[in-house]
Design a protein around this motif. Structure first.
Motif, PDB file in Angstrom:
ATOM      1  N   LEU A 239       0.944  -1.022  -0.074  1.00 31.00           N
ATOM      2  CA  LEU A 239      -0.037  -0.031   0.098  1.00 31.00           C
ATOM      3  C   LEU A 239       0.983   1.211  -0.051  1.00 31.00           C
ATOM      4  N   ILE A 240       0.811   2.083  -0.998  1.00 29.02           N
ATOM      5  CA  ILE A 240       1.557   3.196  -1.165  1.00 29.02           C
ATOM      6  C   ILE A 240       0.959   4.470  -0.997  1.00 29.02           C
ATOM      7  N   ILE A 241       1.438   5.476  -0.401  1.00 25.48           N
ATOM      8  CA  ILE A 241       0.951   6.973  -0.429  1.00 25.48           C
ATOM      9  C   ILE A 241       1.820   7.715  -1.096  1.00 25.48           C
ATOM     10  N   SER A 242       1.211   8.945  -1.882  1.00 20.31           N
ATOM     11  CA  SER A 242       1.997   9.918  -2.249  1.00 20.31           C
ATOM     12  C   SER A 242       2.778  10.536  -1.297  1.00 20.31           C
ATOM     13  N   GLU A 243       4.060  10.620  -1.470  1.00 18.29           N
ATOM     14  CA  GLU A 243       5.105  11.302  -0.340  1.00 18.29           C
ATOM     15  C   GLU A 243       4.794  12.567  -0.425  1.00 18.29           C
ATOM     16  N   SER A 244       4.456  13.506  -1.380  1.00 16.87           N
ATOM     17  CA  SER A 244       4.157  14.866  -1.144  1.00 16.87           C
ATOM     18  C   SER A 244       2.909  15.132  -0.405  1.00 16.87           C
ATOM     19  N   LEU A 245       1.849  13.940  -0.503  1.00 15.70           N
ATOM     20  CA  LEU A 245       0.697  13.903   0.395  1.00 15.70           C
ATOM     21  C   LEU A 245       0.830  13.741   1.845  1.00 15.70           C
ATOM     22  N   PHE A 246       2.005  12.504   2.066  1.00  8.16           N
ATOM     23  CA  PHE A 246       2.208  12.293   3.236  1.00  8.16           C
ATOM     24  C   PHE A 246       3.042  13.572   4.163  1.00  8.16           C
ATOM     25  N   GLN A 247       4.000  14.160   3.227  1.00 10.06           N
ATOM     26  CA  GLN A 247       4.604  15.281   3.946  1.00 10.06           C
ATOM     27  C   GLN A 247       3.564  16.489   4.305  1.00 10.06           C
ATOM     28  N   ASP A 248       2.396  16.421   3.582  1.00 10.69           N
ATOM     29  CA  ASP A 248       1.568  17.666   3.823  1.00 10.69           C
ATOM     30  C   ASP A 248       0.812  17.423   5.198  1.00 10.69           C
ATOM     31  N   GLN A 249       0.782  16.477   5.612  1.00 11.89           N
ATOM     32  CA  GLN A 249      -0.005  15.960   6.929  1.00 11.89           C
ATOM     33  C   GLN A 249       0.925  16.689   8.229  1.00 11.89           C
ATOM     34  N   ASP A 250       0.321  16.891   9.089  1.00 13.48           N
ATOM     35  CA  ASP A 250       0.737  16.973  10.319  1.00 13.48           C
ATOM     36  C   ASP A 250       1.097  15.828  11.023  1.00 13.48           C
ATOM     37  N   ALA A 251       2.162  16.003  11.997  1.00 13.88           N
ATOM     38  CA  ALA A 251       2.755  14.776  12.704  1.00 13.88           C
ATOM     39  C   ALA A 251       1.626  13.934  13.306  1.00 13.88           C
ATOM     40  N   ALA A 252       0.643  14.227  13.727  1.00 13.08           N
ATOM     41  CA  ALA A 252      -0.516  13.400  14.228  1.00 13.08           C
ATOM     42  C   ALA A 252      -1.059  12.448  13.309  1.00 13.08           C
ATOM     43  N   THR A 253      -1.374  13.224  12.156  1.00 16.30           N
ATOM     44  CA  THR A 253      -1.901  12.317  10.987  1.00 16.30           C
ATOM     45  C   THR A 253      -0.812  11.558  10.362  1.00 16.30           C
ATOM     46  N   GLN A 254       0.222  11.810  10.210  1.00 13.01           N
ATOM     47  CA  GLN A 254       1.329  11.138   9.790  1.00 13.01           C
ATOM     48  C   GLN A 254       1.385   9.673  10.607  1.00 13.01           C
ATOM     49  N   LYS A 255       1.354   9.995  11.905  1.00 15.19           N
ATOM     50  CA  LYS A 255       1.390   8.883  12.872  1.00 15.19           C
ATOM     51  C   LYS A 255       0.412   7.997  12.554  1.00 15.19           C
TER      52      LYS A 255
END
Length: 334
Positions: A239-255
């Motif tokens: 399962l992959i996510i766009s790295e740009s989308l991932f980096q756009d998220q705040d720390a809590a959402t990334q976690k």
């Protein structure tokens, strides 16, 4: 206020708006190559459930099955560009974008499910994740355990290597897999996954290889008669996510996203253990498929390893990296 100060204020306001937008609730899209009832779908549904729970319902996602959002390789490009949020696809379709992933496709690199799990959930898997971010602009969040790719065809039972003669087999557009079939004396036909069912139906190709779970989910029993219980490649589907989308998220959402991926991986492992045996039975009872055991699989393994492994040592990280993996699995080095 000077022009410079105004410019800085605009930048600050823009950054603030972008941060706020990224923190807003989102309903993301997940591309899925396989159909309903597949291991890919099972992983995706569990990921969505865990994501909603961990974000308090703030974030969710929707699955688009059967390649609705494009071929598996196309979805990697789209995710890298940021025009697609997530995708679930075969590791061999991600490997052209991050070559070290090819180590997972070396024929007979894994002898069983436990070895596949140990690899992707351990240090090797973490290194592959970092390599994929670096190479392709997407991040692996979790792994679908789909099972060994078995060979199906509409022409004849295949119980030994000589039986493969004259059978036209579709393979993914992956050099390791293409060369594996060539090592067996076969001339395979590379083809996008989205085109495979139609090609089987129309007789453009006689057969293909995918796990039992995929054969069932894609209804290949309607266009295939024979299955050979092959064990050359354990299919892992990230399962992959766009790295740009991932980096756009705040720390809590990334976690939350990372934890949801881990939960989905664990669920996929158990799902395969629970479902594969009953799926095999249903392929026989529902479609009348015939499942044959190979009489000479040691010969298939010998030919593939001798011809294919050395050719791809460099692209997967070097012979030393392959031996490192083999040692970690308690296997003899090459």
């Amino acid at each position: 206020m000077t022009n410079s100060s105004k410019f800085k204020s605009v930048l600050s306001l823009t950054a603030g708006l972008m941060f706020s937008a990224s923190a807003m609730a989102a309903n993301w899209n997940i591309a899925v190559g396989d159909g309903g009832g597949s291991a890919q779908e099972a992983l995706g549904l569990k990921f969505i459930e865990a994501l909603e729970e961990k974000t308090g319902g703030k974030h969710s996602a929707k699955l688009f099955l059967n390649g609705q959002l494009g071929s598996e390789q196309d979805t990697v490009n789209d995710a890298a560009l940021g025009t697609l949020d997530f995708s679930i696809l075969a590791s061999n379709n991600l490997a052209p974008f991050s070559p070290t992933l090819g180590i997972l496709s070396l024929p007979y690199i894994f002898e069983n499910l436990d070895q596949a799990q140990k690899t992707v959930e351990g240090p090797v898997g973490e290194e592959l994740i970092q390599n994929t971010v670096r190479d392709s602009g997407v991040r692996i969040l979790g792994w679908t355990y789909s099972g060994f790719r078995v060979l199906s065809n509409s022409k004849k039972p295949i119980q030994k290597l000589a039986d493969l003669d004259g059978v036209v087999v579709r393979v993914p557009k992956n050099e390791i897999m293409i060369d594996t079939y060539k090592s067996w004396g076969n001339n395979p036909t590379p083809m996008a996954w989205s085109e495979t069912f139609t090609a089987l139906q129309q007789g453009v190709v006689d057969g293909q290889d995918t796990p039992y779970t995929t054969i069932y989910a894609m209804k290949f029993g309607e266009v295939q008669k024979y299955i050979t219980d092959l064990h050359y490649l354990f299919l892992l589907e990230p399962l992959i996510i766009s790295e740009s989308l991932f980096q756009d998220q705040d720390a809590a959402t990334q976690k939350a996203i990372l934890e949801a991926g881990n939960e989905a991986t664990a669920y996929s492992l158990q799902w395969l253990k629970d479902q594969e045996a009953s799926i095999k039975k249903e392929l026989v009872s529902k479609y009348g498929m015939q499942i044959d055991t190979l009489q000479d699989e040691a010969e298939w393994a010998k030919r593939a390893q001798e011809a294919v492994w050395p050719k791809f040592y460099e692209s997967v990280g070097g012979k030393g990296k392959v031996n490192e993996l083999l040692r970690s699995l308690g296997r003899d080095e090459v």
